[in-house]
Write a protein that holds these residues in place. Structure first.
Motif, PDB file in Angstrom:
ATOM      1  N   LEU A   1       0.829  -1.209   0.000  1.00  0.00           N
ATOM      2  CA  LEU A   1       0.000   0.000   0.000  1.00  0.00           C
ATOM      3  C   LEU A   1       0.864   1.260   0.000  1.00  0.00           C
ATOM      4  N   LEU A   2       1.910   1.271   0.801  1.00  0.00           N
ATOM      5  CA  LEU A   2       2.786   2.453   0.868  1.00  0.00           C
ATOM      6  C   LEU A   2       3.539   2.663  -0.442  1.00  0.00           C
ATOM      7  N   VAL A   3       4.042   1.588  -1.032  1.00  0.00           N
ATOM      8  CA  VAL A   3       4.770   1.711  -2.302  1.00  0.00           C
ATOM      9  C   VAL A   3       3.831   2.198  -3.399  1.00  0.00           C
ATOM     10  N   SER A   4       2.635   1.625  -3.481  1.00  0.00           N
ATOM     11  CA  SER A   4       1.705   2.045  -4.533  1.00  0.00           C
ATOM     12  C   SER A   4       1.225   3.475  -4.309  1.00  0.00           C
ATOM     13  N   LEU A   5       0.995   3.866  -3.058  1.00  0.00           N
ATOM     14  CA  LEU A   5       0.600   5.245  -2.757  1.00  0.00           C
ATOM     15  C   LEU A   5       1.687   6.222  -3.191  1.00  0.00           C
ATOM     16  N   THR A   6       2.932   5.904  -2.866  1.00  0.00           N
ATOM     17  CA  THR A   6       4.049   6.767  -3.259  1.00  0.00           C
ATOM     18  C   THR A   6       4.161   6.854  -4.777  1.00  0.00           C
ATOM     19  N   ALA A   7       4.021   5.730  -5.456  1.00  0.00           N
ATOM     20  CA  ALA A   7       4.112   5.725  -6.925  1.00  0.00           C
ATOM     21  C   ALA A   7       3.009   6.574  -7.547  1.00  0.00           C
ATOM     22  N   VAL A   8       1.797   6.461  -7.031  1.00  0.00           N
ATOM     23  CA  VAL A   8       0.677   7.241  -7.570  1.00  0.00           C
ATOM     24  C   VAL A   8       0.888   8.728  -7.309  1.00  0.00           C
ATOM     25  N   LEU A   9       1.313   9.081  -6.101  1.00  0.00           N
ATOM     26  CA  LEU A   9       1.542  10.494  -5.784  1.00  0.00           C
ATOM     27  C   LEU A   9       2.637  11.092  -6.661  1.00  0.00           C
ATOM     28  N   LEU A  10       3.755  10.376  -6.826  1.00  0.00           N
ATOM     29  CA  LEU A  10       4.838  10.881  -7.663  1.00  0.00           C
ATOM     30  C   LEU A  10       4.416  10.998  -9.122  1.00  0.00           C
ATOM     31  N   THR A  11       3.739   9.993  -9.628  1.00  0.00           N
ATOM     32  CA  THR A  11       3.293  10.022 -11.026  1.00  0.00           C
ATOM     33  C   THR A  11       2.322  11.170 -11.264  1.00  0.00           C
ATOM     34  N   THR A  12       1.367  11.341 -10.366  1.00  0.00           N
ATOM     35  CA  THR A  12       0.394  12.418 -10.516  1.00  0.00           C
ATOM     36  C   THR A  12       1.065  13.782 -10.444  1.00  0.00           C
ATOM     37  N   GLY A  13       1.956  13.964  -9.482  1.00  0.00           N
ATOM     38  CA  GLY A  13       2.642  15.244  -9.335  1.00  0.00           C
ATOM     39  C   GLY A  13       3.506  15.583 -10.533  1.00  0.00           C
ATOM     40  N   LEU A  14       4.281  14.604 -11.011  1.00  0.00           N
ATOM     41  CA  LEU A  14       5.160  14.858 -12.157  1.00  0.00           C
ATOM     42  C   LEU A  14       4.364  15.090 -13.438  1.00  0.00           C
ATOM     43  N   LEU A  15       3.296  14.335 -13.635  1.00  0.00           N
ATOM     44  CA  LEU A  15       2.455  14.567 -14.815  1.00  0.00           C
ATOM     45  C   LEU A  15       1.775  15.932 -14.751  1.00  0.00           C
ATOM     46  N   GLY A  16       1.308  16.305 -13.564  1.00  0.00           N
ATOM     47  CA  GLY A  16       0.690  17.620 -13.411  1.00  0.00           C
ATOM     48  C   GLY A  16       1.669  18.740 -13.707  1.00  0.00           C
ATOM     49  N   LYS A  17       2.883  18.594 -13.201  1.00  0.00           N
ATOM     50  CA  LYS A  17       3.902  19.622 -13.448  1.00  0.00           C
ATOM     51  C   LYS A  17       4.251  19.690 -14.931  1.00  0.00           C
ATOM     52  N   TRP A  18       4.258  18.548 -15.592  1.00  0.00           N
ATOM     53  CA  TRP A  18       4.614  18.503 -17.003  1.00  0.00           C
ATOM     54  C   TRP A  18       3.478  19.004 -17.888  1.00  0.00           C
ATOM     55  N   LEU A  19       2.229  18.702 -17.528  1.00  0.00           N
ATOM     56  CA  LEU A  19       1.101  19.027 -18.392  1.00  0.00           C
ATOM     57  C   LEU A  19       0.498  20.407 -18.158  1.00  0.00           C
ATOM     58  N   LEU A  20       0.581  20.911 -16.931  1.00  0.00           N
ATOM     59  CA  LEU A  20      -0.052  22.196 -16.644  1.00  0.00           C
ATOM     60  C   LEU A  20       0.735  23.332 -17.273  1.00  0.00           C
ATOM     61  N   PRO A  21       0.035  24.373 -17.722  1.00  0.00           N
ATOM     62  CA  PRO A  21       0.719  25.487 -18.389  1.00  0.00           C
ATOM     63  C   PRO A  21       1.560  26.304 -17.419  1.00  0.00           C
ATOM     64  N   ARG A  22       2.618  26.893 -17.942  1.00  0.00           N
ATOM     65  CA  ARG A  22       3.495  27.745 -17.133  1.00  0.00           C
ATOM     66  C   ARG A  22       2.880  29.120 -16.892  1.00  0.00           C
ATOM     67  N   GLU A  23       2.080  29.565 -17.841  1.00  0.00           N
ATOM     68  CA  GLU A  23       1.419  30.859 -17.724  1.00  0.00           C
ATOM     69  C   GLU A  23       0.025  30.654 -17.143  1.00  0.00           C
ATOM     70  N   PRO A  24      -0.487  31.651 -16.410  1.00  0.00           N
ATOM     71  CA  PRO A  24      -1.844  31.509 -15.895  1.00  0.00           C
ATOM     72  C   PRO A  24      -2.853  31.459 -17.048  1.00  0.00           C
ATOM     73  N   ILE A  25      -3.874  30.650 -16.873  1.00  0.00           N
ATOM     74  CA  ILE A  25      -4.885  30.503 -17.922  1.00  0.00           C
ATOM     75  C   ILE A  25      -5.745  31.756 -17.999  1.00  0.00           C
ATOM     76  N   LEU A  26      -6.126  32.297 -16.865  1.00  0.00           N
ATOM     77  CA  LEU A  26      -6.936  33.503 -16.819  1.00  0.00           C
ATOM     78  C   LEU A  26      -6.066  34.678 -16.407  1.00  0.00           C
ATOM     79  N   PRO A  27      -6.252  35.839 -17.038  1.00  0.00           N
ATOM     80  CA  PRO A  27      -5.461  36.998 -16.650  1.00  0.00           C
ATOM     81  C   PRO A  27      -5.743  37.380 -15.199  1.00  0.00           C
ATOM     82  N   GLY A  28      -4.690  37.792 -14.509  1.00  0.00           N
ATOM     83  CA  GLY A  28      -4.851  38.232 -13.132  1.00  0.00           C
ATOM     84  C   GLY A  28      -4.590  37.146 -12.110  1.00  0.00           C
ATOM     85  N   LEU A  29      -4.531  35.879 -12.547  1.00  0.00           N
ATOM     86  CA  LEU A  29      -4.217  34.805 -11.605  1.00  0.00           C
ATOM     87  C   LEU A  29      -2.713  34.786 -11.358  1.00  0.00           C
TER      88      LEU A  29
END
Length: 143
Positions: free
Chosen positions: A93-121
């Motif tokens: 459970l701990l290994v799979s939890l860590t793998a899911v958290l790391l995968t989600t975080g790295l994918l989010g960092k890679w996929l999310l835009p560097r610039e804010p989507i809406l002006p003013g954010l």
């Protein structure tokens, strides 16, 4: 009213059986997932209307706790086996939890835009331009 429930349950069970049948003929995805995917595609295409299944789906969601009773009873009967395997279960459970958290975080960092989507954010802190410390600015202003 009863007809709405029967129609909804028939549609839901039909898609579940469709997914189970696809799994049995060799599709390597669980039947419940295949049925849910087919149901989603049918609703998206307009082949199944929400009003046809809404009352049955609401009923199932309202009484979902009862659907977990057999699972809970089964786990209680498996107590001795689970207690012997507690270390292995906890480690997996701990290994799979860590793998899911790391995968989600790295994918989010890679996929999310560097610039804010809406002006003013605001941008995240690591992407903000560097600001001079207040001491340096005060020293330069005095000179």
């Amino acid at each position: 009213m009863v007809i709405d429930y029967l129609r909804g349950f028939a549609i839901l069970i039909g898609f579940f059986l469709l997914g189970t049948g696809l799994h049995r003929i060799g599709v390597p995805i669980p039947g419940g997932v295949l049925g849910l995917l087919a149901f989603y595609l049918a609703m998206s295409a307009g082949l199944v209307k929400l009003r046809w299944v809404e009352s049955a789906a609401d009923f199932v969601l309202r009484h979902m706790v009862l659907l977990f009773v057999p699972l809970t009873v089964g786990l209680m009967e498996m107590g001795p086996v689970l207690s012997r395997q507690a270390l292995a279960i906890t480690a997996s459970l701990l290994v799979s939890l860590t793998a899911v958290l790391l995968t989600t975080g790295l994918l989010g960092k890679w996929l999310l835009p560097r610039e804010p989507i809406l002006p003013g954010l605001p941008l995240p802190d690591d992407e903000l331009p560097m600001q001079e410390p207040a001491e340096n600015a005060a020293t330069e202003a005095a000179q």
